[in-house]
Design a protein around this motif. Structure first.
Motif, PDB file in Angstrom:
ATOM      1  N   LYS A 182       0.821  -1.198   0.000  1.00 42.84           N
ATOM      2  CA  LYS A 182       0.000   0.000   0.000  1.00 42.84           C
ATOM      3  C   LYS A 182       0.860   1.255   0.000  1.00 42.84           C
ATOM      4  O   LYS A 182       0.556   2.232  -0.693  1.00 42.84           O
ATOM      5  N   LYS A 223       2.348   1.626  -3.480  1.00 42.26           N
ATOM      6  CA  LYS A 223       1.312   1.989  -4.443  1.00 42.26           C
ATOM      7  C   LYS A 223       1.000   3.474  -4.358  1.00 42.26           C
ATOM      8  O   LYS A 223       0.841   4.168  -5.379  1.00 42.26           O
ATOM      9  N   LYS A 224       0.948   4.005  -3.138  1.00 35.89           N
ATOM     10  CA  LYS A 224       0.711   5.432  -2.943  1.00 35.89           C
ATOM     11  C   LYS A 224       1.905   6.246  -3.412  1.00 35.89           C
ATOM     12  O   LYS A 224       1.742   7.299  -4.057  1.00 35.89           O
ATOM     13  N   THR A 268       4.071   5.630  -5.700  1.00 33.87           N
ATOM     14  CA  THR A 268       4.231   5.616  -7.154  1.00 33.87           C
ATOM     15  C   THR A 268       2.984   6.079  -7.895  1.00 33.87           C
ATOM     16  O   THR A 268       2.916   5.961  -9.114  1.00 33.87           O
ATOM     17  N   LYS A 269       1.981   6.574  -7.145  1.00 30.08           N
ATOM     18  CA  LYS A 269       0.714   6.997  -7.744  1.00 30.08           C
ATOM     19  C   LYS A 269       0.111   5.860  -8.573  1.00 30.08           C
ATOM     20  O   LYS A 269      -0.157   5.992  -9.768  1.00 30.08           O
ATOM     21  N   ASN A 270      -0.004   4.718  -7.869  1.00 33.22           N
ATOM     22  CA  ASN A 270      -0.576   3.514  -8.473  1.00 33.22           C
ATOM     23  C   ASN A 270       0.274   3.026  -9.653  1.00 33.22           C
ATOM     24  O   ASN A 270      -0.237   2.602 -10.687  1.00 33.22           O
ATOM     25  N   PHE A 271       1.603   3.128  -9.491  1.00 31.55           N
ATOM     26  CA  PHE A 271       2.566   2.635 -10.475  1.00 31.55           C
ATOM     27  C   PHE A 271       2.301   3.237 -11.857  1.00 31.55           C
ATOM     28  O   PHE A 271       2.247   2.537 -12.869  1.00 31.55           O
ATOM     29  N   SER A 272       2.149   4.555 -11.864  1.00 33.76           N
ATOM     30  CA  SER A 272       1.789   5.235 -13.107  1.00 33.76           C
ATOM     31  C   SER A 272       2.981   5.818 -13.857  1.00 33.76           C
ATOM     32  O   SER A 272       2.905   6.048 -15.063  1.00 33.76           O
ATOM     33  N   TYR A 275       9.479   1.976 -11.539  1.00 36.34           N
ATOM     34  CA  TYR A 275       8.598   3.130 -11.454  1.00 36.34           C
ATOM     35  C   TYR A 275       9.230   4.191 -10.561  1.00 36.34           C
ATOM     36  O   TYR A 275       9.968   3.876  -9.619  1.00 36.34           O
ATOM     37  N   GLU A 325       9.541  -3.578  -9.644  1.00 37.52           N
ATOM     38  CA  GLU A 325       8.667  -4.725  -9.425  1.00 37.52           C
ATOM     39  C   GLU A 325       9.290  -5.930 -10.123  1.00 37.52           C
ATOM     40  O   GLU A 325       9.363  -5.987 -11.354  1.00 37.52           O
ATOM     41  N   LYS A 339       3.678 -10.339  -4.484  1.00 37.86           N
ATOM     42  CA  LYS A 339       4.374  -9.128  -4.872  1.00 37.86           C
ATOM     43  C   LYS A 339       5.796  -9.122  -4.310  1.00 37.86           C
ATOM     44  O   LYS A 339       6.006  -9.394  -3.128  1.00 37.86           O
TER      45      LYS A 339
END
Length: 808
Positions: A509, A512-513, A515-519, A531, A545, A584
């Motif tokens: 979590k 994910k935050k 990386t801005k949802n791995f964007s 990322y 990842e 993961k």
């Protein structure tokens, strides 16, 4: 219970320590200063003016142990990892004390910078009318306004070393460099309009002054300028375009609106246009004049010689020594008395060297002996430069200034010395970098005797602190108790977190935050996708990842990744932590702003300097030597290539993806037993294909390929287009280089990347190529180990020998 009390007491100290600053902040307006007010040096983080959108700040800036100047700086660059970028200083050469000094807005309407002993160090007394308010505008201009909001005085009229967009440079102004990196007092270099109305770079040193750009050997017209203008006006606009009345024009590489820029005369005598990278908060050069850095006069002082190894570096001729071991700009002094008797002198030859200017006279078409006799018979002659280009050009020198050496100089220099002096014939260049005079004594100023103005505030502040102590303690104890319970529950859920300082186990979590949802994907390779992210503590990171792992044993993964986390070297990418949740597997690394070596070496528009390339070759070798021979566990990289060498803000290399071979093959007991082939086509050693035992020599081979790419600028993968005698042929990289070394007398120049434009040391380049060819030997036992590679390159850099010939 003891832990709870300790946390509470720590919190109490933090709050009490911070309270005076919080209280003081509420008393001051940060947008303007009015007549009768003042800014105090004792509150440099509070007593500051801030521009409307927060781009600039103006206040006291520390320049020494006990020395402050009143300055303007870019607020965005003021972070823990970046020193603030100062664009203006009021008193750069007369700093004030850290106690009892202030900027006073006096009742008569002018500004005065007053030292602790009440000495006025700087003032605006030449204003035509009284000011009412002092404001810092969003342009970076500090303005003093009268009652009708008209400008009475402005910092734009008194620049130091920097010109901001919209700030004009006129006939009465000049940009003067600072003395050195981190030393803000006035240096020797300036930019201003000369008597010919031409915008020029001037060296104004201790012994002489000279113009060095535009090239003084050319006419004004040859330099693309005009002297027929009376305005003497230049300005940098918001788009990044510079226009001058003498026809000098240029644009930033990132031409366009919305970019923060500055035009600065740097301490090495080169004017550079910088643009701010909003993402990294680093300044990037987007324009600089076409001038070699050794051409800036005075870098190595009188009698000193500037050469590239790989960056501008200084040395003294034989028979001379540094005047000041901490300051190359002071030059070299002779270890002998100058004699005038022509029977008692001789000359020592320094090949491929010239001292610019200061010619006693110029004699074309004369023999070498005639030129030597001209200098012998003139007591004022310190040596002569002779150019054997078929015309026999002779330049007797009255002073030895702006010495420059390199293979591109066709002149040989002959320095006059007493006949009784003897030399061994070989002298090593000094490796002291003359582009940074970083050892100046830190500025210091004594405290004034007497009570400082700020001392009177301690009584009301003390009363306010005492009033709130009881309530703060209660709040602290309550917070500590709740925090202890929360931490206990968190540890039960997350397991053991810290392996060492800065290394932790992240939740999915969290990443994910971050990386801005791995964007924001910044890279992709055989081991996974990378990322970009920003952690809660504001650290910018790269999150990889991993793909293709066996996820069956989380404990074993944790054990081996923690081992990699403990590996620490300045040329290895730092790993901050990892994530292992369900299926993961992610690794968290430091983020390197300049990206991979591949991007910088093979992308259009990006050119690595010789200095960059040598540092990359040496730094990468040191990292691999550490992995192979020095760290706690023997680690093979198995995929050394330009994509896995990352570059920081200074283009220093950091090897990435080390140790991943352990993670992918953690089922075996011997690291040399791999379940499948590792590496990238073009960089793989023959052992992989021949199914031979895998040793550290596979990394050595890949490193050799990387260095050959580095020095040639050509990619090793597949057939390459190699320019030979004006024609394009298809030959693979290694055979082509071996053929060049064997058959071409000038093989170093032929092999070197044309983008270097000959700006490199031939001997070091030759050593680098030979070492790389040893690394790519087919037979692994013929390859050196990485520590031998490091020693070879280091020795070539430290001892760049030049043979000096004595001429009777």
């Amino acid at each position: 219970m003891r832990s709870t009390k300790s946390v509470a007491f720590t919190l109490f100290l933090v709050i009490v320590t911070s309270l005076p600053f919080i209280l003081n902040a509420s008393f001051w307006s940060l947008s303007a200063l009015y007549r009768g007010g003042y800014l105090s040096v004792e509150r440099p983080s509070v007593d500051v003016l801030v521009s409307e959108k927060g781009t600039f700040k103006a206040g006291f800036y520390q320049v020494g142990e006990n020395a402050f100047s009143f300055a303007i700086w870019y607020a965005e660059t003021e972070t823990l990892n970046h020193p603030a970028t100062v664009v203006w200083m009021a008193n750069r050469d007369r700093p004030v004390n850290r106690r009892a000094s202030r900027l006073s807005f006096r009742r008569r309407g002018d500004l005065a910078l007053v030292d602790a002993d009440r000495t006025v160090m700087w003032t605006t007394t030449n204003t035509d009318s009284a000011g009412e308010v002092l404001e810092l505008r969003e342009t970076g201009n500090l303005v003093l306004l009268d009652g009708e909001r008209k400008v009475v005085w402005q910092s734009f009229d008194q620049p130091t070393d920097t010109l901001l967009p919209g700030q004009p440079l006129t006939r009465s102004m000049r940009l003067v460099s600072k003395k050195a990196e981190g030393i803000y007092n006035s240096g020797y270099y300036s930019v201003h309009f000369n008597d010919d109305n031409v915008l020029s770079f001037i060296y104004d040193g201790p012994n002489t002054s000279s113009l060095y750009w535009p090239p003084p050997e050319n006419t004004v017209w040859e330099n693309g300028r005009t002297r027929y203008n009376g305005s003497r006006y230049a300005i940098l606009d918001d788009m990044g375009k510079f226009n001058s009345s003498d026809w000098l024009q240029f644009k930033a590489l990132d031409f366009g609106l919305g970019v923060k820029r500055r035009l600065t005369m740097d301490f090495d005598g080169i004017l550079r246009l910088y643009s701010l990278n909003e993402r990294t908060k680093d300044w990037e050069v987007t324009w600089m004049p076409e001038i070699a850095r050794c051409r800036a006069h005075g870098l190595c002082g009188e009698n000193g010689i500037c050469f590239y190894q790989p960056k501008p570096t200084c040395t003294c001729p034989p028979g001379f020594q540094m005047k000041d071991p901490a300051d190359w700009t002071q030059g070299c002094k002779p270890e002998f008395e100058i004699v005038c008797n022509k029977t008692e002198v001789k000359f020592i030859k320094i090949p491929n060297t010239d001292f610019y200017g200061n010619d006693l006279n110029y004699q074309p078409k004369v023999s070498f002996e005639a030129c030597k006799n001209i200098c012998i018979n003139d007591c004022n002659c310190r040596g002569f430069s002779y150019k054997m280009d078929g015309e026999g050009k002779c330049f007797p020198k009255g002073l030895l200034l702006t010495g420059q050496s390199g293979p591109h100089y066709l002149n040989d220099m002959y320095v006059k010395i007493p006949i009784q002096m003897n030399f061994s014939g070989i002298f090593g260049h000094s490796n002291l970098d003359c582009s940074k005079v970083s050892l100046y004594k830190i500025l210091d100023r004594a405290y004034a005797v007497g009570q400082a103005w700020g001392d009177y505030l301690k009584y009301p502040i003390g009363f306010v602190i005492a009033f709130g102590v009881a309530e703060l303690i209660c709040v602290a104890f309550g917070w500590a108790y709740m925090h202890k319970k929360t931490v206990h529950l968190h540890n039960l859920n997350q397991g053991y977190v810290a392996v060492s300082v800065g290394f932790k186990r992240f939740t999915f979590k969290e990443l994910k935050k971050a990386t801005k949802n791995f964007s924001d994907e910044i890279g992709r390779g055989g081991s996974g996708v990378v990322y970009k992210g920003v952690l809660e503590d504001k650290r910018v990171v790269a999150v990889k990842e991993l793909e293709g792992l066996n996820h069956g044993s989380e404990a074993q993964f944790w054990s081996e990744v923690s081992t990699i986390g403990r590996i620490n070297h300045m040329n290895l990418v730092t790993m901050f932590g990892f994530c292992a949740e369900k299926q993961k597997r992610l690794l968290v690394y430091e983020y390197l702003k300049n990206g991979s070596l591949e991007k910088n070496l093979f992308s259009n528009g990006t050119t690595l300097t010789w200095e960059n390339r040598l540092n990359i070759a040496l730094g990468t070798a040191k990292a691999l030597a550490y992995l192979h021979e020095e760290c706690l566990e023997w680690v093979l990289h198995c995929d050394v290539k330009p994509q896995n060498v990352l570059l920081d803000r200074d283009f220093q290399p950091k090897v990435a993806d080390f140790g991943l071979s352990k993670l992918f093959d953690r089922g075996g007991n011997n690291i040399s037993e791999f379940s499948r082939v590792r590496g990238t086509r073009g960089y793989m050693a023959p052992e992989w294909i021949l199914n031979q035992p895998i040793t550290s020599k596979v990394d050595v081979y890949s490193y050799g390929i990387l260095v050959l790419e580095l020095v040639t600028g050509r990619n090793s993968i597949g057939s390459q287009q190699i320019f030979e005698n004006g024609e394009i042929g298809n030959k693979q990289l290694i055979p082509w280089i071996r053929e060049m070394v064997r058959t071409n007398q000038n093989w170093v120049e032929e092999i070197a990347d044309p983008q270097l434009y000959g700006m490199f040391e031939n001997s070091i380049m030759g050593t680098l190529i030979k070492v790389a060819l040893q690394c790519v030997e087919e037979e692994r036992d013929l390859r050196p180990n990485m520590s031998q590679v490091v020693n070879s390159i280091t020795s070539a850099c430290l001892v760049d020998e030049v043979v000096y010939e004595e001429i009777e």
